[in-house]
Design a protein around this motif. Structure first.
Motif, PDB file in Angstrom:
ATOM      1  N   SER A 169     -22.924 -43.081 -16.587  1.00  0.00           N
ATOM      2  CA  SER A 169     -24.187 -43.511 -17.189  1.00  0.00           C
ATOM      3  C   SER A 169     -24.137 -44.974 -17.601  1.00  0.00           C
ATOM      4  O   SER A 169     -25.061 -45.748 -17.329  1.00  0.00           O
ATOM      5  CB  SER A 169     -24.524 -42.652 -18.413  1.00  0.00           C
ATOM      6  OG  SER A 169     -24.722 -41.315 -18.051  1.00  0.00           O
ATOM      7  N   VAL A 170     -23.066 -45.374 -18.252  1.00  0.00           N
ATOM      8  CA  VAL A 170     -22.937 -46.749 -18.725  1.00  0.00           C
ATOM      9  C   VAL A 170     -22.821 -47.698 -17.540  1.00  0.00           C
ATOM     10  O   VAL A 170     -23.436 -48.773 -17.522  1.00  0.00           O
ATOM     11  CB  VAL A 170     -21.746 -46.902 -19.695  1.00  0.00           C
ATOM     12  CG1 VAL A 170     -21.577 -48.351 -20.121  1.00  0.00           C
ATOM     13  CG2 VAL A 170     -21.944 -46.011 -20.917  1.00  0.00           C
ATOM     14  N   SER A 171     -22.088 -47.311 -16.524  1.00  0.00           N
ATOM     15  CA  SER A 171     -21.947 -48.139 -15.333  1.00  0.00           C
ATOM     16  C   SER A 171     -23.291 -48.330 -14.632  1.00  0.00           C
ATOM     17  O   SER A 171     -23.638 -49.442 -14.220  1.00  0.00           O
ATOM     18  CB  SER A 171     -20.935 -47.511 -14.371  1.00  0.00           C
ATOM     19  OG  SER A 171     -20.779 -48.307 -13.235  1.00  0.00           O
ATOM     20  N   GLU A 172     -24.054 -47.260 -14.499  1.00  0.00           N
ATOM     21  CA  GLU A 172     -25.371 -47.357 -13.862  1.00  0.00           C
ATOM     22  C   GLU A 172     -26.297 -48.270 -14.658  1.00  0.00           C
ATOM     23  O   GLU A 172     -27.026 -49.085 -14.076  1.00  0.00           O
ATOM     24  CB  GLU A 172     -25.984 -45.965 -13.716  1.00  0.00           C
ATOM     25  CG  GLU A 172     -25.315 -45.133 -12.645  1.00  0.00           C
ATOM     26  CD  GLU A 172     -25.818 -43.706 -12.581  1.00  0.00           C
ATOM     27  OE1 GLU A 172     -26.581 -43.274 -13.480  1.00  0.00           O
ATOM     28  OE2 GLU A 172     -25.438 -43.000 -11.628  1.00  0.00           O
ATOM     29  N   THR A 191     -31.734 -40.183 -23.590  1.00  0.00           N
ATOM     30  CA  THR A 191     -30.777 -39.195 -23.093  1.00  0.00           C
ATOM     31  C   THR A 191     -29.532 -39.819 -22.481  1.00  0.00           C
ATOM     32  O   THR A 191     -28.727 -39.116 -21.886  1.00  0.00           O
ATOM     33  CB  THR A 191     -31.447 -38.301 -22.039  1.00  0.00           C
ATOM     34  OG1 THR A 191     -31.934 -39.131 -20.978  1.00  0.00           O
ATOM     35  CG2 THR A 191     -32.586 -37.500 -22.640  1.00  0.00           C
ATOM     36  N   ALA A 192     -29.373 -41.137 -22.607  1.00  0.00           N
ATOM     37  CA  ALA A 192     -28.205 -41.788 -21.999  1.00  0.00           C
ATOM     38  C   ALA A 192     -26.927 -41.241 -22.606  1.00  0.00           C
ATOM     39  O   ALA A 192     -26.787 -41.150 -23.817  1.00  0.00           O
ATOM     40  CB  ALA A 192     -28.271 -43.296 -22.195  1.00  0.00           C
ATOM     41  N   ASP A 232     -21.590 -49.339 -26.711  1.00  0.00           N
ATOM     42  CA  ASP A 232     -21.738 -49.414 -28.163  1.00  0.00           C
ATOM     43  C   ASP A 232     -23.177 -49.102 -28.581  1.00  0.00           C
ATOM     44  O   ASP A 232     -23.404 -48.385 -29.553  1.00  0.00           O
ATOM     45  CB  ASP A 232     -21.319 -50.794 -28.656  1.00  0.00           C
ATOM     46  CG  ASP A 232     -21.280 -50.884 -30.160  1.00  0.00           C
ATOM     47  OD1 ASP A 232     -20.596 -50.046 -30.791  1.00  0.00           O
ATOM     48  OD2 ASP A 232     -21.943 -51.789 -30.717  1.00  0.00           O
ATOM     49  N   ALA A 233     -24.146 -49.635 -27.837  1.00  0.00           N
ATOM     50  CA  ALA A 233     -25.555 -49.373 -28.154  1.00  0.00           C
ATOM     51  C   ALA A 233     -25.872 -47.884 -28.013  1.00  0.00           C
ATOM     52  O   ALA A 233     -26.578 -47.312 -28.843  1.00  0.00           O
ATOM     53  CB  ALA A 233     -26.462 -50.200 -27.246  1.00  0.00           C
ATOM     54  N   ILE A 234     -25.327 -47.242 -26.978  1.00  0.00           N
ATOM     55  CA  ILE A 234     -25.559 -45.800 -26.791  1.00  0.00           C
ATOM     56  C   ILE A 234     -24.941 -45.009 -27.934  1.00  0.00           C
ATOM     57  O   ILE A 234     -25.568 -44.115 -28.502  1.00  0.00           O
ATOM     58  CB  ILE A 234     -24.998 -45.325 -25.437  1.00  0.00           C
ATOM     59  CG1 ILE A 234     -25.811 -45.917 -24.287  1.00  0.00           C
ATOM     60  CG2 ILE A 234     -24.991 -43.796 -25.357  1.00  0.00           C
ATOM     61  CD1 ILE A 234     -25.188 -45.712 -22.923  1.00  0.00           C
TER      62      ILE A 234
END
Length: 81
Positions: A27-30, A20-21, A62-64
């Motif tokens: 979200s990416v920062s966390e 769910t990211a 990028d992965a997300i």
């Protein structure tokens, strides 16, 4: 990226990138902060992880994006199959 840093990074993404990211800045920062904290706990410095990636933040983003798109790639953007 050192072999140890690279292995940690890819394994960490496989184990910690939630389905769910969101591809949003918070979200990416966390996730980036969590990755560095987990690496530090294992004695892996940020420089070992960032040597070849340039930006862990961008690599996680990028992965997300690739994971959400379901384009036949795994969570670290490698082609599957």
């Amino acid at each position: 990226m050192s072999a140890r840093g690279s292995n940690f990074f890819h394994q960490w993404l496989s184990n910690n990138l939630p389905e769910t990211a969101g591809a949003d800045i918070i979200s990416v920062s966390e996730l980036t902060h969590k990755l560095f904290a987990d690496a530090k706990a294992l004695g892996i410095g940020s420089n070992e992880i960032e040597e070849d990636t340039g930006s862990v933040y961008e690599a996680i983003l990028d992965a997300i994006v690739h994971h959400d798109a379901g384009l036949g790639t795994d969570v670290v953007g490698r082609e599957t199959g």
